[in-house]
Motif scaffolding. Structure first.
Motif, short mmCIF file in Angstrom:
data_model
loop_
_atom_site.label_atom_id
_atom_site.label_comp_id
_atom_site.label_asym_id
_atom_site.label_seq_id
_atom_site.Cartn_x
_atom_site.Cartn_y
_atom_site.Cartn_z
N ALA A 104 0.83 -1.21 0.00
CA ALA A 104 0.00 0.00 0.00
C ALA A 104 0.88 1.27 0.00
CB ALA A 104 -0.94 0.00 1.21
N ALA A 105 1.96 1.25 0.75
CA ALA A 105 2.87 2.40 0.78
C ALA A 105 3.52 2.62 -0.58
CB ALA A 105 3.93 2.21 1.85
N ILE A 106 3.93 1.53 -1.24
CA ILE A 106 4.52 1.64 -2.57
C ILE A 106 3.51 2.20 -3.55
CG2 ILE A 106 5.42 0.31 -4.53
CD1 ILE A 106 6.72 -1.56 -2.39
N GLU A 107 2.27 1.72 -3.47
CA GLU A 107 1.23 2.22 -4.37
C GLU A 107 0.98 3.70 -4.13
OE1 GLU A 107 -3.40 1.41 -5.59
OE2 GLU A 107 -2.22 -0.24 -4.76
N LEU A 108 0.93 4.10 -2.87
CA LEU A 108 0.73 5.51 -2.53
C LEU A 108 1.83 6.38 -3.14
CD1 LEU A 108 -0.89 7.62 -0.88
CD2 LEU A 108 0.62 7.09 1.04
N ALA A 109 3.06 5.86 -3.14
CA ALA A 109 4.21 6.64 -3.64
C ALA A 109 4.34 6.63 -5.15
CB ALA A 109 5.49 6.11 -3.01
N THR A 110 3.74 5.64 -5.82
CA THR A 110 4.03 5.48 -7.26
C THR A 110 2.82 5.58 -8.18
OG1 THR A 110 3.84 3.06 -7.11
CG2 THR A 110 6.03 4.02 -6.80
N LYS A 111 1.64 5.56 -7.66
CA LYS A 111 0.45 5.58 -8.52
C LYS A 111 -0.13 6.99 -8.61
CE LYS A 111 0.46 1.14 -9.03
NZ LYS A 111 1.00 0.52 -10.17
N ALA A 112 -0.69 7.28 -9.79
CA ALA A 112 -1.35 8.57 -10.00
C ALA A 112 -2.63 8.60 -9.19
CB ALA A 112 -1.65 8.76 -11.48
N PRO A 113 -2.99 9.77 -8.67
CA PRO A 113 -4.25 9.86 -7.94
C PRO A 113 -5.43 9.55 -8.84
CG PRO A 113 -3.09 11.99 -7.96
CD PRO A 113 -2.28 11.01 -8.75
N ALA A 114 -6.46 8.99 -8.25
CA ALA A 114 -7.66 8.62 -9.04
C ALA A 114 -8.47 9.83 -9.40
CB ALA A 114 -8.50 7.63 -8.26
#
Length: 114
Positions: A104-114
């Motif tokens: 979840a932390a990796i996704e928070l740091a690497t994914k564009a906001p929805a």
């Protein structure tokens, strides 16, 4: 969609040998610039100085926040490596919760906001 962050290492700006102070409408503030090679100024960490004194709780917290931001590229890379190792080994024991927090932390740091 993955977002690529500015490559590290990041560092406190060249003016960070002492805290920079600025007058703001809300009172005195101190700030530290965060720089990245090949990018220059990346971010600014700001705190309000309630007592106007360098070395106060506010300035110590400002410096701690800047160190955390500076460490972000290394922390992300280490976490990505740890998740990859976990996925390769799949240990049988109470680490699933930690793995999910890491993902979840990796996704928070690497994914564009929805």
């Amino acid at each position: 969609m993955e977002i690529a962050h500015t490559p590290g290492p990041w560092s406190a700006g060249s003016d960070a040998t002492e805290l920079m102070h600025a007058d703001c409408r809300s009172g005195d503030s101190a700030f530290l610039a965060i720089d990245a090679p090949e990018h220059g100024a990346l971010a600014v960490v700001v705190t309000r100085l309630d007592d106007g004194v360098a070395g106060s709780r506010e300035t110590l917290q400002l410096e701690a926040n800047a160190r955390l931001i500076i460490a972000a590229p290394n922390l992300l890379a280490a976490l990505q490596d740890m998740v990859s190792m976990y996925e390769a080994v799949q240990p049988a024991g109470g680490y699933q919760g930690v793995y999910e927090i890491a993902r979840a932390a990796i996704e928070l740091a690497t994914k564009a906001p929805a």
